[in-house]
Motif scaffolding. Structure first.
Motif, PDB file in Angstrom:
ATOM      1  N   TYR A  54       0.433   5.395   0.787  1.00 11.15           N
ATOM      2  CA  TYR A  54      -0.343   6.549   1.210  1.00 11.15           C
ATOM      3  C   TYR A  54       0.592   7.742   1.241  1.00 11.15           C
ATOM      4  O   TYR A  54       1.813   7.579   1.325  1.00 11.15           O
ATOM      5  CB  TYR A  54      -0.942   6.338   2.610  1.00 11.15           C
ATOM      6  CG  TYR A  54      -2.160   5.451   2.636  1.00 11.15           C
ATOM      7  CD1 TYR A  54      -2.041   4.077   2.499  1.00 11.15           C
ATOM      8  CD2 TYR A  54      -3.438   5.993   2.780  1.00 11.15           C
ATOM      9  CE1 TYR A  54      -3.164   3.261   2.496  1.00 11.15           C
ATOM     10  CE2 TYR A  54      -4.564   5.189   2.791  1.00 11.15           C
ATOM     11  CZ  TYR A  54      -4.419   3.827   2.644  1.00 11.15           C
ATOM     12  OH  TYR A  54      -5.537   3.025   2.636  1.00 11.15           O
ATOM     13  N   HIS A 104       0.850  -1.190   0.000  1.00 13.00           N
ATOM     14  CA  HIS A 104       0.000   0.000   0.000  1.00 13.00           C
ATOM     15  C   HIS A 104       0.883   1.236   0.000  1.00 13.00           C
ATOM     16  O   HIS A 104       1.914   1.276   0.685  1.00 13.00           O
ATOM     17  CB  HIS A 104      -0.858   0.062   1.278  1.00 13.00           C
ATOM     18  CG  HIS A 104      -1.703  -1.132   1.532  1.00 13.00           C
ATOM     19  ND1 HIS A 104      -3.069  -1.148   1.272  1.00 13.00           N
ATOM     20  CD2 HIS A 104      -1.402  -2.348   2.036  1.00 13.00           C
ATOM     21  CE1 HIS A 104      -3.557  -2.336   1.612  1.00 13.00           C
ATOM     22  NE2 HIS A 104      -2.580  -3.081   2.071  1.00 13.00           N
ATOM     23  N   TYR A 149       4.237   7.048   2.410  1.00  8.55           N
ATOM     24  CA  TYR A 149       4.370   5.851   3.223  1.00  8.55           C
ATOM     25  C   TYR A 149       4.145   4.600   2.379  1.00  8.55           C
ATOM     26  O   TYR A 149       3.146   4.498   1.663  1.00  8.55           O
ATOM     27  CB  TYR A 149       3.329   5.851   4.350  1.00  8.55           C
ATOM     28  CG  TYR A 149       3.439   6.975   5.338  1.00  8.55           C
ATOM     29  CD1 TYR A 149       2.670   8.128   5.204  1.00  8.55           C
ATOM     30  CD2 TYR A 149       4.300   6.889   6.429  1.00  8.55           C
ATOM     31  CE1 TYR A 149       2.750   9.151   6.129  1.00  8.55           C
ATOM     32  CE2 TYR A 149       4.388   7.917   7.354  1.00  8.55           C
ATOM     33  CZ  TYR A 149       3.615   9.039   7.198  1.00  8.55           C
ATOM     34  OH  TYR A 149       3.709  10.058   8.116  1.00  8.55           O
ATOM     35  N   PRO A 170      -3.625  11.334   6.175  1.00  9.03           N
ATOM     36  CA  PRO A 170      -3.084  10.579   5.044  1.00  9.03           C
ATOM     37  C   PRO A 170      -4.107  10.406   3.940  1.00  9.03           C
ATOM     38  O   PRO A 170      -5.319  10.413   4.184  1.00  9.03           O
ATOM     39  CB  PRO A 170      -2.702   9.229   5.673  1.00  9.03           C
ATOM     40  CG  PRO A 170      -2.503   9.522   7.111  1.00  9.03           C
ATOM     41  CD  PRO A 170      -3.502  10.589   7.434  1.00  9.03           C
ATOM     42  N   GLN A 174       0.911  11.898   2.969  1.00  8.94           N
ATOM     43  CA  GLN A 174       0.358  12.859   3.918  1.00  8.94           C
ATOM     44  C   GLN A 174       0.900  14.241   3.597  1.00  8.94           C
ATOM     45  O   GLN A 174       2.099  14.489   3.754  1.00  8.94           O
ATOM     46  CB  GLN A 174       0.699  12.465   5.357  1.00  8.94           C
ATOM     47  CG  GLN A 174      -0.029  13.296   6.394  1.00  8.94           C
ATOM     48  CD  GLN A 174       0.153  12.750   7.800  1.00  8.94           C
ATOM     49  OE1 GLN A 174       1.088  12.018   8.087  1.00  8.94           O
ATOM     50  NE2 GLN A 174      -0.756  13.122   8.697  1.00  8.94           N
ATOM     51  N   LEU A 177      -3.237  -1.383   9.159  1.00  5.92           N
ATOM     52  CA  LEU A 177      -2.126  -0.762   8.452  1.00  5.92           C
ATOM     53  C   LEU A 177      -1.203  -0.125   9.467  1.00  5.92           C
ATOM     54  O   LEU A 177      -1.642   0.724  10.236  1.00  5.92           O
ATOM     55  CB  LEU A 177      -2.617   0.322   7.488  1.00  5.92           C
ATOM     56  CG  LEU A 177      -3.230  -0.078   6.161  1.00  5.92           C
ATOM     57  CD1 LEU A 177      -3.512   1.171   5.338  1.00  5.92           C
ATOM     58  CD2 LEU A 177      -2.340  -1.025   5.398  1.00  5.92           C
ATOM     59  N   ILE A 178       0.062  -0.512   9.453  1.00  8.04           N
ATOM     60  CA  ILE A 178       1.028   0.072  10.370  1.00  8.04           C
ATOM     61  C   ILE A 178       1.923   1.001   9.554  1.00  8.04           C
ATOM     62  O   ILE A 178       2.662   0.547   8.683  1.00  8.04           O
ATOM     63  CB  ILE A 178       1.872  -1.013  11.057  1.00  8.04           C
ATOM     64  CG1 ILE A 178       0.969  -2.030  11.765  1.00  8.04           C
ATOM     65  CG2 ILE A 178       2.855  -0.374  12.029  1.00  8.04           C
ATOM     66  CD1 ILE A 178       0.135  -1.453  12.870  1.00  8.04           C
ATOM     67  N   PHE A 179       1.844   2.293   9.873  1.00 12.70           N
ATOM     68  CA  PHE A 179       2.624   3.280   9.153  1.00 12.70           C
ATOM     69  C   PHE A 179       4.033   3.363   9.732  1.00 12.70           C
ATOM     70  O   PHE A 179       4.216   3.386  10.938  1.00 12.70           O
ATOM     71  CB  PHE A 179       1.963   4.664   9.268  1.00 12.70           C
ATOM     72  CG  PHE A 179       0.734   4.824   8.432  1.00 12.70           C
ATOM     73  CD1 PHE A 179      -0.455   4.187   8.788  1.00 12.70           C
ATOM     74  CD2 PHE A 179       0.742   5.621   7.298  1.00 12.70           C
ATOM     75  CE1 PHE A 179      -1.594   4.344   8.013  1.00 12.70           C
ATOM     76  CE2 PHE A 179      -0.402   5.781   6.530  1.00 12.70           C
ATOM     77  CZ  PHE A 179      -1.565   5.134   6.885  1.00 12.70           C
ATOM     78  N   GLY A 180       5.030   3.444   8.849  1.00 16.54           N
ATOM     79  CA  GLY A 180       6.395   3.701   9.283  1.00 16.54           C
ATOM     80  C   GLY A 180       6.667   5.193   9.246  1.00 16.54           C
ATOM     81  O   GLY A 180       5.747   6.003   9.410  1.00 16.54           O
TER      82      GLY A 180
END
Lengths: 112, 108
Positions: B36, B34, B87, B44, B38, B96-99
């Motif tokens: 995204y 995925h 991201y 996001p 921001q 969903l885990i955003f870095g």
């Protein structure tokens, strides 16, 4: 069409007070997610709902945090006895599938 | 969720193509890729997603390596409005885990 809306857009509160943050998802979206973002940091997952149930609450930072969703629509994130480290932007997202999430503008929480 | 590695920042000039890389060597067979982004002071925004094949949409293209251990988000002509944090996220669940993403600067 209407996107995800969140209220209030800004909230300033005193340490120790309780706050409620509201999320109105896109109509018909079954999944709803809460994240928070501290200043200059990435997004931290808090909780998500499928319908009215929350299969994953693992991201809630402490038992001061709780969330509910009623009627498969509006969700409220409640923070009890707020602390200064709770200051952040709280973001809500909704989706119909797991593949595309729509985020709201967020609620900026400041705890004095 | 499997981990992704992205450069902290990248720069581009307006109207030039931008290739944003993402490494994900521990990707599993069921992980979707995925992307995204921001924009400043906003939530996001979904960009694109893919599983195995390259994908195109109105915003961008996603090129996925044959072994799926890396992918590249391609913005064909950068505009000032594309300045954002991008991201790259792997997920096969609802979570969903955003870095930390890649901060893209676009210069006029």
């Amino acid at each position: 069409g209407a996107g995800v809306s969140q209220s209030p857009s800004n909230k300033v509160t005193e340490k120790g007070k309780d706050v409620e943050l509201r999320c109105d998802p896109i109509s018909g979206h079954t999944a709803l997610y809460w994240y928070r973002q501290s200043l200059g940091q990435g997004l931290e997952f808090l909780i998500y709902f499928q319908g009215n149930s929350a299969p994953d609450k693992s991201g809630l930072p402490s038992d001061r945090f709780s969330a509910e969703r009623t009627g498969g629509s509006v969700s409220t994130l409640t923070i009890q006895r707020t602390q200064q480290e709770d200051s952040a932007v709280y973001l809500c997202a909704s989706s119909l599938s797991a593949l595309e999430r729509f985020f709201g503008p967020g609620t900026r929480l400041t705890v004095l | 969720d499997a981990k992704t590695t992205q450069p902290n920042s990248m720069e581009s000039n307006e109207e030039e193509p931008v290739h944003l890389p993402c490494n994900h060597s521990t990707i599993s067979g069921t992980d979707y890729i995925h992307w995204y982004r921001q924009l400043p002071s906003q939530g996001p925004e979904y960009v694109i997603h893919g599983l195995t094949s390259n994908v195109n949409n109105r915003m961008a293209s996603l090129a996925i390596a044959e072994d799926r251990k890396s992918s590249t988000l391609i913005l064909h002509r950068a505009t000032l409005r594309d300045a954002a944090v991008y991201y790259c996220i792997l997920s096969n669940t609802d979570k969903l885990i955003f870095g930390t993403g890649t901060r893209l600067q676009v210069f006029p």
